[in-house]
Design a protein around this motif. Structure first.
Motif, mmCIF file in Angstrom:
data_model
loop_
_atom_site.group_PDB
_atom_site.id
_atom_site.type_symbol
_atom_site.label_atom_id
_atom_site.label_comp_id
_atom_site.label_asym_id
_atom_site.label_seq_id
_atom_site.Cartn_x
_atom_site.Cartn_y
_atom_site.Cartn_z
ATOM 1 N N THR A 151 0.363 -8.989 -0.758
ATOM 2 C CA THR A 151 -0.680 -8.595 -1.203
ATOM 3 C C THR A 151 -1.895 -9.481 -1.478
ATOM 4 O OG1 THR A 151 0.763 -7.209 -2.501
ATOM 5 C CG2 THR A 151 -1.490 -7.274 -3.459
ATOM 6 N N SER A 173 -2.656 -1.463 -1.249
ATOM 7 C CA SER A 173 -2.177 -0.379 -0.593
ATOM 8 C C SER A 173 -2.190 -0.488 0.942
ATOM 9 C CB SER A 173 -2.615 0.842 -1.370
ATOM 10 O OG SER A 173 -2.362 0.940 -2.634
ATOM 11 N N THR A 211 2.733 1.764 -4.180
ATOM 12 C CA THR A 211 2.638 2.866 -5.527
ATOM 13 C C THR A 211 2.916 4.428 -5.248
ATOM 14 O OG1 THR A 211 0.385 3.659 -4.522
ATOM 15 C CG2 THR A 211 0.268 1.944 -5.967
ATOM 16 N N GLU A 251 1.350 6.864 -5.213
ATOM 17 C CA GLU A 251 0.422 7.720 -4.053
ATOM 18 C C GLU A 251 0.978 7.252 -2.696
ATOM 19 O OE1 GLU A 251 -0.570 5.908 -6.959
ATOM 20 O OE2 GLU A 251 -0.859 7.639 -8.170
#
Ligand SMILES: Cc1cc2nc3c(=O)[nH]c(=O)nc-3n(C[C@H](O)[C@H](O)[C@H](O)COP(=O)(O)OP(=O)(O)OC[C@H]3O[C@@H](n4cnc5c(N)ncnc54)[C@H](O)[C@@H]3O)c2cc1C
Length: 412
Positions: free
Chosen positions: A143, A149, A393, A395
């Motif tokens: 990250t 994401s 995540t 989502e």
């Protein structure tokens, strides 16, 4: 009757019990005041307190010596060779001891992650053995401040110059960046060719700290883990051999480690949910309000029933998912069918969301004591909230499930 630990794993479970009693529990007693008091859990800079850090590392090493630390990895590289389904029961056992030092019995993101399967034979002694034995720690830097994401937003890049790779970039929200002996970095080597744009690198921190590699700031998390922070690479010169696997294979190798953390949710969330259910039942039976046990209220009884339903359903789903994941062959194989990819996502989201619901209800039913920072209920609530972000995540998992079912944003 819930599915019990298979009998062939019982000797390992007994070994864990002995190990917990002899190696972990005494250290937990010794550090009780620090473990139970978040202000003492971290030091003044926000990093994990050195005494806790040292105890964790001692446990990891002792566990490595006992052959417990890397049970999840193939025997061909020195691991215990257990399947993900078998590991469910092992992880459930270890996490049933709570959140203090016991999790250090098993490798986590800062230990022997499955990327080790892809390390070249000639580098095994330097980069694989010490991690399998819990003697060294690592970090997995993917990250960035502007790439979470969507990994295709990544800016960290490595350019080949003669027989060297020159690495530049900035990683954020990384677990164990400061203590890691071995640093792993995902970088772009061939921009614009999709997943094959990425390659994965490893190096020993001591060889490069201050020479193109430096630690960044700490990222203070709401649950004061003291283990999250940033890394910088400025014209860091790495040898060709620093690449793990092949050029262009980095995305898939990183995903193998990430998928492993997703499957690890099963035993962990099951154990912690059960711990919270037991604590809540105890409270509802013994806490008196207006002279009567709190548990006489049907509304509160139903909340506990919902906690139990969540725990049982997630546990059963985990076991079904793990068995299905393993039907496709070795779970670390980077050639993943769509159905298997969907199952990794499903496993994470089912566990994270149900554990969060359990933790939220447990906290509510503990009243003010649940709000107090230094209680197990409060700590697990914060951890449960956190779990829904790292490793992809909620989502992102839903996106993956939809995509593997043939839906995407570019459909005509
Ligand atoms: C405690 C902790 C430890 C971590 N450890 C590591 C580590 O060791 N190594 C590492 O590399 N990373 C680590 N991370 C980072 C973590 O993997 C990322 O935070 C995560 O992938 C989400 O990225 P982001 O924070 O940039 O969120 P963003 O990508 O900015 O997303 C913000 C929100 O938008 C949603 N969203 C984004 N895109 C979409 C979309 N297309 N559709 C629908 N919703 C979308 C997300 O789900 C999220 O809710 C850690 C994070 C934490 C909190």
């Amino acid at each position: 009757m819930i599915e019990q630990t298979p009998s062939h794993l019982l000797p390992i479970i007994e070994k864990i019990e002995t190990f917990y009693t002899s190696e972990v529990e005494p250290r937990e007693h010794q550090l009780r005041h620090r473990l139970r008091n978040s202000l003492e859990y971290i030091d003044r800079t926000g990093k994990l307190h050195p005494e806790i850090q040292a105890a964790r590392r001692e446990i990891m090493q002792a566990s490595g010596m006992e052959g417990l630390f890397s049970l999840h990895l193939p025997q061909s590289i020195g691991g215990g060779g257990l399947s993900r389904t078998e590991m469910f029961f092992i992880e459930e056992k270890v996490y049933s001891y709570g959140i203090d030092l016991a999790p250090g019995i098993l490798s986590w993101t800062d230990g022997s992650t499955p990327r080790l399967i892809f390390v070249r034979e000639e580098l095994q002694d330097q980069f694989v053995r010490p991690l399998i034995l819990g003697q060294k720690t690592s970090c997995h830097a993917v990250t960035e401040p502007d790439a979470g994401s969507n990994l295709f937003d990544m800016k960290t890049n490595a350019v080949q110059k003669g027989d060297k790779w020159i690495l530049n970039g900035h990683k954020a929200y990384i677990t164990n960046p400061f203590e890691a002996d071995i640093v792993n970095v995902l970088a772009i080597t061939d921009p614009g060719i999709g997943k094959k744009s990425f390659s994965y690198f490893q190096f020993e921190s001591k060889d490069y700290l201050g020479k193109g590699f430096k630690h960044g700031r700490i990222n203070r998390t709401m649950f004061d883990d003291g283990l999250t922070g940033e890394l910088h690479f400025e014209n860091l010169e790495l040898p060709e051999s620093a690449m793990i696997g092949n050029r262009g294979q980095g995305f898939e190798i990183a995903l193998t480690s990430i998928n492993w953390t997703r499957t690890r949710r099963g035993g962990m969330c099951s154990a912690w949910s059960k711990l919270l259910i037991d604590k809540t039942l105890d409270r509802l039976k013994h806490r008196k309000v207006a002279g009567k046990p709190l548990g006489r209220n049907q509304g509160l009884q139903w909340m506990v029933s919902d906690m139990y339903i969540d725990w049982y359903s997630a546990r059963a789903t985990s076991l079904a998912c793990l068995r299905d994941i393993e039907k496709f062959g070795p779970w670390w194989d980077t050639n993943r069918p769509q159905e298997q990819i969907r199952l990794f996502a499903l496993m994470k989201i089912v566990n994270d969301e149900s554990f969060y619901r359990v933790a939220d209800k447990a906290l509510q039913l503990h009243g003010a004591t649940g709000i107090m920072k230094d209680t197990v209920v409060n700590k697990l609530f914060q951890i449960a909230r956190n779990l829904r972000i790292p490793g992809g995540t909620d989502e992102s998992q839903r996106n993956t499930i939809a995509e593997t079912l043939g839906l995407n944003a570019n459909m005509q």
